[in-house]
Design an enzyme around this catalytic site. Structure first.
Site, PDB file in Angstrom:
ATOM      1  CE  LYS A 121      -3.854   3.311   7.525  1.00  0.00           C
ATOM      2  NZ  LYS A 121      -4.298   2.849   6.185  1.00  0.00           N
ATOM      3  CE1 TYR A 172      -1.368  -1.875   6.554  1.00  0.00           C
ATOM      4  CE2 TYR A 172       0.450  -0.331   6.741  1.00  0.00           C
ATOM      5  CZ  TYR A 172      -0.906  -0.615   6.862  1.00  0.00           C
ATOM      6  OH  TYR A 172      -1.795   0.358   7.273  1.00  0.00           O
ATOM      7  CB  THR A 196     -10.129  -0.936   2.295  1.00  0.00           C
ATOM      8  OG1 THR A 196     -10.148  -1.997   3.258  1.00  0.00           O
ATOM      9  CG2 THR A 196      -8.696  -0.592   1.936  1.00  0.00           C
ATOM     10  CG  ASN A 239      -7.237   4.099   4.286  1.00  0.00           C
ATOM     11  OD1 ASN A 239      -6.238   4.315   4.955  1.00  0.00           O
ATOM     12  ND2 ASN A 239      -7.548   2.890   3.826  1.00  0.00           N
ATOM     13  CG  HIS A 295      -4.150  -0.709  10.766  1.00  0.00           C
ATOM     14  ND1 HIS A 295      -4.231  -1.648   9.758  1.00  0.00           N
ATOM     15  CD2 HIS A 295      -4.038  -1.411  11.934  1.00  0.00           C
ATOM     16  CE1 HIS A 295      -4.151  -2.860  10.293  1.00  0.00           C
ATOM     17  NE2 HIS A 295      -4.032  -2.749  11.606  1.00  0.00           N
ATOM     18  CD  GLU A 328      -2.890  -5.739  13.132  1.00  0.00           C
ATOM     19  OE1 GLU A 328      -3.719  -4.893  13.515  1.00  0.00           O
ATOM     20  OE2 GLU A 328      -2.829  -6.153  11.959  1.00  0.00           O
TER      21      GLU A 328
HETATM   22  N1  UDP Z   1      -4.025   0.505   0.226  1.00  0.00           N
HETATM   23  C1  UDP Z   1      -3.731   1.330  -0.844  1.00  0.00           C
HETATM   24  N2  UDP Z   1      -4.223   1.001  -2.080  1.00  0.00           N
HETATM   25  C2  UDP Z   1      -4.965  -0.122  -2.291  1.00  0.00           C
HETATM   26  C3  UDP Z   1      -5.258  -0.950  -1.193  1.00  0.00           C
HETATM   27  C4  UDP Z   1      -4.769  -0.604   0.058  1.00  0.00           C
HETATM   28  O1  UDP Z   1      -3.057   2.346  -0.687  1.00  0.00           O
HETATM   29  O2  UDP Z   1      -5.388  -0.369  -3.441  1.00  0.00           O
HETATM   30  C5  UDP Z   1      -3.498   0.862   1.564  1.00  0.00           C
HETATM   31  C6  UDP Z   1      -4.566   1.553   2.415  1.00  0.00           C
HETATM   32  O3  UDP Z   1      -3.914   2.544   3.215  1.00  0.00           O
HETATM   33  C7  UDP Z   1      -5.069   0.411   3.276  1.00  0.00           C
HETATM   34  C8  UDP Z   1      -3.770  -0.376   3.498  1.00  0.00           C
HETATM   35  O4  UDP Z   1      -3.104  -0.304   2.254  1.00  0.00           O
HETATM   36  O5  UDP Z   1      -5.652   0.876   4.472  1.00  0.00           O
HETATM   37  C9  UDP Z   1      -3.950  -1.818   3.888  1.00  0.00           C
HETATM   38  O6  UDP Z   1      -4.847  -2.443   2.992  1.00  0.00           O
HETATM   39  P1  UDP Z   1      -5.989  -3.428   3.517  1.00  0.00           P
HETATM   40  O7  UDP Z   1      -6.566  -4.106   2.345  1.00  0.00           O
HETATM   41  O8  UDP Z   1      -5.432  -4.288   4.608  1.00  0.00           O
HETATM   42  O9  UDP Z   1      -7.081  -2.411   4.082  1.00  0.00           O
HETATM   43  P2  UDP Z   1      -7.553  -2.066   5.577  1.00  0.00           P
HETATM   44  O10 UDP Z   1      -7.401  -3.309   6.411  1.00  0.00           O
HETATM   45  O11 UDP Z   1      -6.683  -0.928   6.053  1.00  0.00           O
HETATM   46  O12 UDP Z   1      -8.990  -1.647   5.427  1.00  0.00           O
HETATM   47 MG    MG Z   2      -5.880  -4.668   6.598  1.00  0.00          MG
END
Ligand code: UDP
Ligand code: MG
Length: 154
Positions: free
Chosen positions: A9, A49, A91, A112, A115, A126
């Protein structure tokens, strides 16, 4: 073999962590089959997303993901999606285990690092979303003999 998508990212690009991410996945023994830098735009982010479109954090997520170029990678390996998720960590980085990328390098959920696909099925989808067939490489990795048992390799 299973394929999975990883996106370094904007924060990873800005902080010079792209090499560290690649190093950890290479160390695991996974095979890099596609790699490119991209500027993400609204349309692809909405598709990528889709499950989060209605969430309150989505506008911030979209702005973050467009804030600088990203590096997208396609990786291949036996059950590689689960391996990459373990290496990436939870996450919410403050809950991520030490030793994971998010545990070691991130604090904020909205910054974070990377992805990674969350299932074999989404990995396939994807990788196809971000890479044309001609951008994916099919080659033998000589060290496979030392990484896999025969049944895992085939
Ligand atoms: N995200 C965020 N706030 C939240 C939850 C998610 O900003 O409370 C963002 C974060 O960058 C995360 C992305 O949205 O990586 C996608 O969320 P997901 O639950 O799919 O997490 P991931 O698969 O990336 O672990
Ligand atoms: Mg995810």
């Amino acid at each position: 073999m299973e394929r999975t998508l990883l996106i370094a990212k904007p924060d990873a690009v800005q902080r010079g962590l792209v090499g560290e991410i690649i190093r950890r996945l290479e160390n695991k023994g996974l095979k890099l089959i596609g790699l490119k830098m991209m500027q993400l735009e609204d349309a692809v982010l909405r598709e990528h997303y889709e499950e989060h479109l209605e969430k309150s954090f989505y506008p911030g997520l979209e702005a973050y993901m467009k804030s600088s170029p990203v590096v997208v990678m396609a990786w291949e390996g036996y059950e590689c999606t689960a391996s990459v998720r373990l290496i990436l960590g939870a996450t919410h980085p403050r809950e991520a285990d030490a030793g994971t990328l998010r545990g070691d390098f991130a604090i904020g959920t909205g910054r974070n690092i990377a992805h990674a696909s969350d299932s074999a099925e989404s990995g396939k989808k994807e990788v196809a979303r971000f890479f044309a067939d001609k951008e994916l490489f099919d080659y033998d990795k000589s060290e496979y003999l030392h990484i896999y048992e025969a049944h895992e390799r085939n």
